[in-house]
Design a protein around this motif. Sequence first.
Motif, mmCIF file in Angstrom:
data_model
loop_
_atom_site.group_PDB
_atom_site.id
_atom_site.type_symbol
_atom_site.label_atom_id
_atom_site.label_comp_id
_atom_site.label_asym_id
_atom_site.label_seq_id
_atom_site.Cartn_x
_atom_site.Cartn_y
_atom_site.Cartn_z
ATOM 1 N N UNK A 215 -14.271 2.798 -2.608
ATOM 2 C CA UNK A 215 -14.372 2.977 -4.064
ATOM 3 C C UNK A 215 -13.059 3.528 -4.609
ATOM 4 N N UNK A 216 -11.961 2.768 -4.446
ATOM 5 C CA UNK A 216 -10.665 3.266 -4.947
ATOM 6 C C UNK A 216 -10.535 3.066 -6.454
ATOM 7 N N UNK A 217 -9.509 3.715 -7.021
ATOM 8 C CA UNK A 217 -9.207 3.467 -8.436
ATOM 9 C C UNK A 217 -8.719 2.037 -8.603
ATOM 10 N N UNK A 218 -7.952 1.569 -7.635
ATOM 11 C CA UNK A 218 -7.380 0.215 -7.694
ATOM 12 C C UNK A 218 -7.531 -0.464 -6.342
ATOM 13 N N UNK A 219 -8.092 -1.654 -6.348
ATOM 14 C CA UNK A 219 -8.219 -2.457 -5.127
ATOM 15 C C UNK A 219 -7.442 -3.745 -5.345
ATOM 16 N N UNK A 220 -6.455 -4.035 -4.502
ATOM 17 C CA UNK A 220 -5.668 -5.266 -4.637
ATOM 18 C C UNK A 220 -6.041 -6.197 -3.482
ATOM 19 N N UNK A 221 -6.698 -7.294 -3.804
ATOM 20 C CA UNK A 221 -7.140 -8.257 -2.786
ATOM 21 C C UNK A 221 -6.051 -9.303 -2.584
ATOM 22 N N UNK A 222 -5.425 -9.290 -1.422
ATOM 23 C CA UNK A 222 -4.305 -10.193 -1.144
ATOM 24 C C UNK A 222 -4.769 -11.330 -0.230
ATOM 25 N N UNK A 223 -4.946 -12.521 -0.786
ATOM 26 C CA UNK A 223 -5.374 -13.663 0.028
ATOM 27 C C UNK A 223 -6.745 -13.452 0.631
ATOM 28 N N UNK A 224 -7.666 -13.001 -0.199
ATOM 29 C CA UNK A 224 -9.042 -12.745 0.238
ATOM 30 C C UNK A 224 -9.962 -13.683 -0.532
ATOM 31 N N UNK A 225 -10.824 -14.397 0.195
ATOM 32 C CA UNK A 225 -11.647 -15.434 -0.438
ATOM 33 C C UNK A 225 -12.686 -14.859 -1.387
ATOM 34 N N UNK A 226 -13.260 -13.708 -1.001
ATOM 35 C CA UNK A 226 -14.319 -13.122 -1.828
ATOM 36 C C UNK A 226 -15.700 -13.413 -1.294
ATOM 37 N N UNK A 227 -15.818 -13.545 0.024
ATOM 38 C CA UNK A 227 -17.132 -13.736 0.649
ATOM 39 C C UNK A 227 -18.003 -12.521 0.343
ATOM 40 N N UNK A 228 -19.306 -12.756 0.163
ATOM 41 C CA UNK A 228 -20.203 -11.655 -0.218
ATOM 42 C C UNK A 228 -20.165 -10.524 0.802
ATOM 43 N N UNK A 229 -19.974 -10.862 2.074
ATOM 44 C CA UNK A 229 -19.950 -9.810 3.107
ATOM 45 C C UNK A 229 -18.766 -8.871 2.924
ATOM 46 N N UNK A 230 -17.694 -9.347 2.291
ATOM 47 C CA UNK A 230 -16.552 -8.471 2.005
ATOM 48 C C UNK A 230 -16.735 -7.789 0.645
ATOM 49 N N UNK A 231 -17.099 -8.589 -0.348
ATOM 50 C CA UNK A 231 -17.201 -8.080 -1.723
ATOM 51 C C UNK A 231 -18.216 -6.941 -1.824
ATOM 52 N N UNK A 232 -19.265 -6.991 -0.999
ATOM 53 C CA UNK A 232 -20.279 -5.925 -1.051
ATOM 54 C C UNK A 232 -19.663 -4.557 -0.750
ATOM 55 N N UNK A 233 -18.516 -4.557 -0.083
ATOM 56 C CA UNK A 233 -17.871 -3.289 0.253
ATOM 57 C C UNK A 233 -16.874 -2.789 -0.775
ATOM 58 N N UNK A 234 -16.586 -3.602 -1.814
ATOM 59 C CA UNK A 234 -15.517 -3.209 -2.757
ATOM 60 C C UNK A 234 -16.007 -3.012 -4.191
ATOM 61 N N UNK A 235 -17.313 -3.232 -4.424
ATOM 62 C CA UNK A 235 -17.787 -3.228 -5.808
ATOM 63 C C UNK A 235 -17.756 -1.853 -6.483
ATOM 64 N N UNK B 173 0.842 -1.207 0.000
ATOM 65 C CA UNK B 173 0.000 0.000 0.000
ATOM 66 C C UNK B 173 0.871 1.249 0.000
ATOM 67 N N UNK B 174 1.952 1.186 0.757
ATOM 68 C CA UNK B 174 2.820 2.360 0.858
ATOM 69 C C UNK B 174 3.439 2.703 -0.494
ATOM 70 N N UNK B 175 3.977 1.696 -1.206
ATOM 71 C CA UNK B 175 4.606 2.005 -2.496
ATOM 72 C C UNK B 175 3.579 2.457 -3.538
ATOM 73 N N UNK B 176 2.338 1.996 -3.364
ATOM 74 C CA UNK B 176 1.277 2.407 -4.303
ATOM 75 C C UNK B 176 0.696 3.767 -3.942
ATOM 76 N N UNK B 177 1.048 4.283 -2.765
ATOM 77 C CA UNK B 177 0.416 5.512 -2.287
ATOM 78 C C UNK B 177 -1.017 5.254 -1.878
ATOM 79 N N UNK B 178 -1.276 4.043 -1.389
ATOM 80 C CA UNK B 178 -2.634 3.663 -1.001
ATOM 81 C C UNK B 178 -2.794 3.461 0.486
ATOM 82 N N UNK B 179 -3.902 2.880 0.844
ATOM 83 C CA UNK B 179 -4.180 2.557 2.253
ATOM 84 C C UNK B 179 -4.607 1.090 2.349
ATOM 85 N N UNK B 180 -4.524 0.550 3.557
ATOM 86 C CA UNK B 180 -4.837 -0.860 3.772
ATOM 87 C C UNK B 180 -6.256 -1.027 4.310
#
Length: 111
Positions: free
Chosen positions: A47-67, A14-21
């Motif tokens: 609602x970022x320009x780029x979302x990098x999911x690292x070892x995330x299963x993709x449960x609907x309860x999480x995905x609903x927050x990143x769409x 996140x730091x090298x991308x200038x992003x947040x975790x």
Amino acid sequence: MGSKENFGLVKQLAEVCGGVVGATRPATEDEWIPRSHQVGQSGKIVAPKLYIACGISGATQHVSGIMGSNYIVAINKDEDAPIFEVADVGIVGNVMDIIPIMIEEIKKIKS
Ligand SMILES: Cc1cc2nc3c(=O)[nH]c(=O)nc-3n(C[C@H](O)[C@H](O)[C@H](O)COP(=O)(O)OP(=O)(O)OC[C@H]3O[C@@H](n4cnc5c(N)ncnc54)[C@H](O)[C@@H]3O)c2cc1C
């Protein structure tokens, strides 16, 4: 990410991308990161320009927050992980191998 120590790699990325975790609920429950960083149904909507999911299963309860993300990159060792159904780019592999390479390549581009 497996452990709080490994989770440090996500912070470096996140730091090298200038992003947040952001994080899933298990990561906040294990206190790898404060609860205020949880993304999803019972966390924040992002609602970022780029979302990098690292070892995330993709449960609907999480995905609903990143769409609202513009572009989703997912790294998961399980090629059948549900996160790949919503990802624009999917990388099948071990986060502990892939993230350090991404960090180095981004550093090279930036320099
Ligand atoms: C009422 C309710 C509300 C909820 N609210 C939220 C919420 O707001 N936000 C949220 O996130 N969750 C929420 N949850 C929890 C949600 O259902 C999931 O349990 C959670 O999102 C799963 O998190 P995870 O993907 O980090 O973990 P896991 O489901 O354990 O998945 C880990 C993933 O990492 C992959 N993996 C493991 N090791 C590696 C490796 N070395 N390299 C690459 N990939 C690897 C695995 O293949 C797997 O796909 C809620 C649940 C309920 C019941």
